[in-house]
Write an enzyme that holds these catalytic residues in place. Structure first.
Site, PDB file in Angstrom:
ATOM      1  N   ALA B  35       0.889  -1.471   0.079  1.00  0.00           N
ATOM      2  CA  ALA B  35      -0.142   0.079  -0.013  1.00  0.00           C
ATOM      3  C   ALA B  35       0.896   1.085  -0.274  1.00  0.00           C
ATOM      4  CB  ALA B  35      -0.855  -0.178   1.332  1.00  0.00           C
ATOM      5  N   VAL B  37       0.625   5.219   1.341  1.00  0.00           N
ATOM      6  CA  VAL B  37      -0.133   5.795   2.595  1.00  0.00           C
ATOM      7  C   VAL B  37      -0.031   7.603   2.458  1.00  0.00           C
ATOM      8  CG1 VAL B  37      -0.113   6.207   4.951  1.00  0.00           C
ATOM      9  CG2 VAL B  37       0.103   4.011   3.977  1.00  0.00           C
ATOM     10  N   LYS B  64      -5.182   4.990   2.852  1.00  0.00           N
ATOM     11  CA  LYS B  64      -4.087   3.971   2.405  1.00  0.00           C
ATOM     12  C   LYS B  64      -4.494   3.165   1.312  1.00  0.00           C
ATOM     13  CE  LYS B  64      -2.090   0.115   5.506  1.00  0.00           C
ATOM     14  NZ  LYS B  64      -2.337  -0.539   6.965  1.00  0.00           N
ATOM     15  N   ASP B 189       0.696  -7.881  13.266  1.00  0.00           N
ATOM     16  CA  ASP B 189       1.887  -7.277  12.841  1.00  0.00           C
ATOM     17  C   ASP B 189       2.209  -6.230  13.956  1.00  0.00           C
ATOM     18  OD1 ASP B 189       4.119  -6.403  11.381  1.00  0.00           O
ATOM     19  OD2 ASP B 189       2.745  -5.025   9.996  1.00  0.00           O
TER      20      ASP B 189
HETATM   21  N1  LIG Z   1      -4.065   7.308  11.596  1.00  0.00           N
HETATM   22  C1  LIG Z   1      -2.820   7.402  11.233  1.00  0.00           C
HETATM   23  N2  LIG Z   1      -2.361   8.988  11.685  1.00  0.00           N
HETATM   24  C2  LIG Z   1      -1.233   9.169  11.235  1.00  0.00           C
HETATM   25  N3  LIG Z   1      -0.147   8.671  10.738  1.00  0.00           N
HETATM   26  C3  LIG Z   1      -0.228   7.323  10.589  1.00  0.00           C
HETATM   27  C4  LIG Z   1      -1.722   6.860  11.050  1.00  0.00           C
HETATM   28  N4  LIG Z   1      -1.758   5.605  10.221  1.00  0.00           N
HETATM   29  C5  LIG Z   1      -0.462   5.423   9.873  1.00  0.00           C
HETATM   30  N5  LIG Z   1       0.256   6.543  10.026  1.00  0.00           N
HETATM   31  C6  LIG Z   1       1.757   6.494   9.548  1.00  0.00           C
HETATM   32  O1  LIG Z   1       1.701   5.922   8.425  1.00  0.00           O
HETATM   33  C7  LIG Z   1       2.804   4.816   8.503  1.00  0.00           C
HETATM   34  C8  LIG Z   1       2.174   3.587   7.509  1.00  0.00           C
HETATM   35  O2  LIG Z   1       0.653   3.188   7.695  1.00  0.00           O
HETATM   36  P1  LIG Z   1       0.526   1.656   8.145  1.00  0.00           P
HETATM   37  O3  LIG Z   1      -1.019   1.751   8.408  1.00  0.00           O
HETATM   38  O4  LIG Z   1       1.334   1.127   9.285  1.00  0.00           O
HETATM   39  O5  LIG Z   1       0.740   1.113   6.574  1.00  0.00           O
HETATM   40  P2  LIG Z   1       1.642  -0.053   6.413  1.00  0.00           P
HETATM   41  O6  LIG Z   1       1.024  -1.488   6.088  1.00  0.00           O
HETATM   42  O7  LIG Z   1       2.287   0.499   5.064  1.00  0.00           O
HETATM   43  O8  LIG Z   1       2.703  -0.456   7.243  1.00  0.00           O
HETATM   44  C9  LIG Z   1       2.776   4.268   9.919  1.00  0.00           C
HETATM   45  O9  LIG Z   1       3.944   3.735  10.281  1.00  0.00           O
HETATM   46  C10 LIG Z   1       2.403   5.579  10.589  1.00  0.00           C
HETATM   47  O10 LIG Z   1       3.752   6.264  10.798  1.00  0.00           O
HETATM   48 MG   LIG Z   2       2.621  -0.425   9.371  1.00  0.00          MG
END
Ligand SMILES: Nc1ncnc2c1ncn2[C@@H]1O[C@H](COP(=O)(O)OP(=O)(O)O)[C@@H](O)[C@H]1O
Ligand SMILES: [Mg+2]
Lengths: 196, 284
Positions: B35, B37, B64, B189
């Site tokens: 993904a 983000v 995402k 995870d």
């Molecule tokens: N709700 C959120 N608000 C702010 N930052 C976020 C949020 N969700 C994720 N992030 C940031 O984006 C990064 C990637 O999101 P994540 O959901 O962990 O996706 P991936 O599956 O690529 O790891 C996270 O490590 C964090 O730093």
């Molecule tokens: Mg992550």
């Protein structure tokens, strides 16, 4: 009345307007008018449908502007993808507000009913002057036009929690408890397209 | 009204759907294998009427986007993407209902493989513990929209800035994971990148620990699954935060406290899982 311009929405639905009416005195008539307009024939029918081309929403079940706008977002997304579950983008808002997958439940709970006294009226469409839209709303609703901030005194949280099956207390602190219930409502509306 | 460069406009026709246009105007934050983000604006403020009818007006969202995988069959890819987006949204809703701190859902577009969630104003635990950036996946923040954040910012005093000690932070982590497991949600995870501290709104408040990234989560009441979830976190602590044994110990103490009588079997199973892990690494 609030007016919004969402640049990511398609041109035919890029603007929407909503207004909160309190002390509504013509809810029963309005409901009859909606039912009749849907079957009326000819030019007269067209004109009547245009006059009531809004979503009429029971305001006591709306928690915030974001709650309403989340349902509007879903409705416009579905319209642009050709996946509306109901007849119009306006009735789709009711569908999106209702947590169950039953269209008549959605209309019965979230639409205008004879007992409605607080009403939210929504129009989705191409850009048009807010003053025109507001006048059209006031044409069909007899009530007091109120600022949307009034909503916080109107929301019936007991009913909202019942429909969303938020039974238990979410927090000892009553303010946080309501915030958490609100978050569940927002998320439930936003993920309406996901079968839970 | 924002004026966009001409080039941007001429490209706009490529972005046919509302979701594509949201992404086109968003800021890329990170790119993983599955993904991309982004930080995006979903609900712009009113153009007339009261422009601040509530506090959410300026709340950004995290988008995402599970993009197409060329190496997968298109039909399989589409249905896999849909079920993953739906699964993540379901897990979030389940967590919210169980009182677990997670960002709320803000939009779902199954066709486009997009999940929009509430933006958490804060930092990842990985960053706050000085674990550095998340390898090559991290993208330099493009500061084009007034949104703060600088990925290279020093983090020496960052926990202090959040008004919380390292020990208390570990306790928040253990408690939140235990709450999640009590609701029979397995994260799948658990790493220090997938948990954040939310910046406290007032100076006297304690920050909130928020669990994120439910892309691999699932529902299970099995002791084994909960123990493995914890083991994954233990390994993540060991590799990302060397000399972190005492930190993880504090996490586990808080977990134990919150889990109550469930702890006995989970703790015992965790010992088994550790043993299996050690044996495997001896063979492999
Ligand atoms: N709700 C959120 N608000 C702010 N930052 C976020 C949020 N969700 C994720 N992030 C940031 O984006 C990064 C990637 O999101 P994540 O959901 O962990 O996706 P991936 O599956 O690529 O790891 C996270 O490590 C964090 O730093
Ligand atoms: Mg992550």
């Amino acid at each position: 009345m609030q007016s919004y311009d969402y640049p990511h929405f398609p041109d035919y639905a890029s603007n929407f307007h909503f207004a909160l009416f309190t002390n509504v005195s013509n809810a029963a008539d309005l409901r009859n008018r909606l039912v009749q307009a849907s079957t009326m024939q000819g030019e007269e029918g067209e004109a009547e449908r245009q006059a009531v081309d809004f979503a009429f929403i029971e305001a006591t079940l709306i928690c915030s502007s974001l709650h309403l706008r989340s349902a509007i977002l879903n409705s416009v997304l579905s319209q642009s993808q050709g996946t509306l579950r109901t007849k119009t983008v306006h009735s789709e808002i009711l569908w999106n507000l209702n947590p169950t997958n039953n269209i008549s439940d959605a209309i019965r709970r979230y639409g205008v009913s004879p007992s409605t006294t607080s009403l939210i009226v929504v129009r989705i469409g191409p850009p048009s002057p807010p003053s025109t839209i507001q006048a059209q709303m006031q044409e069909v609703v007899s009530g007091t036009l109120s600022p949307i901030s009034e909503l916080k005194n109107i929301t019936d949280w007991a009913k909202v929690r019942k429909y969303h099956k938020i039974g238990q207390k979410m927090d000892k602190d009553p303010i946080k408890d309501t915030q958490k219930a609100h978050e569940i409502v927002l998320s439930t509306v936003a993920m309406k397209s996901v079968v839970v | 009204m924002t004026l966009y460069p001409v080039l941007y406009h001429s490209n706009m026709s490529e972005f046919n759907t509302p979701t594509q246009r949201i992404i086109a105007a968003a800021t890329l934050i990170s790119q993983g294998a599955e993904a991309k983000v982004y930080k995006a604006e979903l609900h712009p403020p009113a153009i007339s009427g009261s422009t601040s009818d509530e506090g959410y007006e300026s709340e950004p969202v995290l988008i995402k986007h599970r993009f197409n995988k060329q190496y997968r069959h298109p039909t399989l890819d589409a249905s896999l993407t849909k079920s993953r987006v739906a699964g993540e949204a379901r897990a979030i809703n389940k967590c919210l209902r169980a009182g677990v701190n997670v960002p709320g859902v803000r939009m779902v577009d199954l066709q486009e493989g997009v999940l929009g969630i509430q933006w958490i104003d804060g930092q990842s635990i990985r960053f706050l513990l000085g674990g550095g950036a998340e390898g090559e996946e991290e993208v330099e923040e493009v500061d084009d929209d007034g949104f703060e954040e600088d990925a290279t910012e020093s983090n020496e005093d960052s926990l202090k800035e959040y008004n919380i000690t390292q020990d208390d932070t570990m306790q928040l982590i253990g408690k939140e994971i235990a709450k999640m497991h009590k609701a029979d949600i397995i994260h799948g995870d658990l790493t220090t990148s997938n948990m954040m501290l939310r910046r406290p709104s007032a100076s006297d408040q304690v920050p909130e620990l928020v669990l994120i990234d439910f892309g691999l989560s699932y529902t299970s009441s099995l002791v084994e699954d909960k123990a493995v979830d914890l083991y994954v976190l233990e390994r993540a602590f060991a590799s990302t935060h060397p000399a972190s044994e005492s930190l993880f110990g504090t996490v586990m103490k808080a977990y134990e406290k919150e889990a109550g009588k469930e702890w006995k079997t989970i703790g015992r199973r965790l010992d088994d899982v550790r043993l299996r892990g050690r044996k495997r690494s001896m063979i492999g």
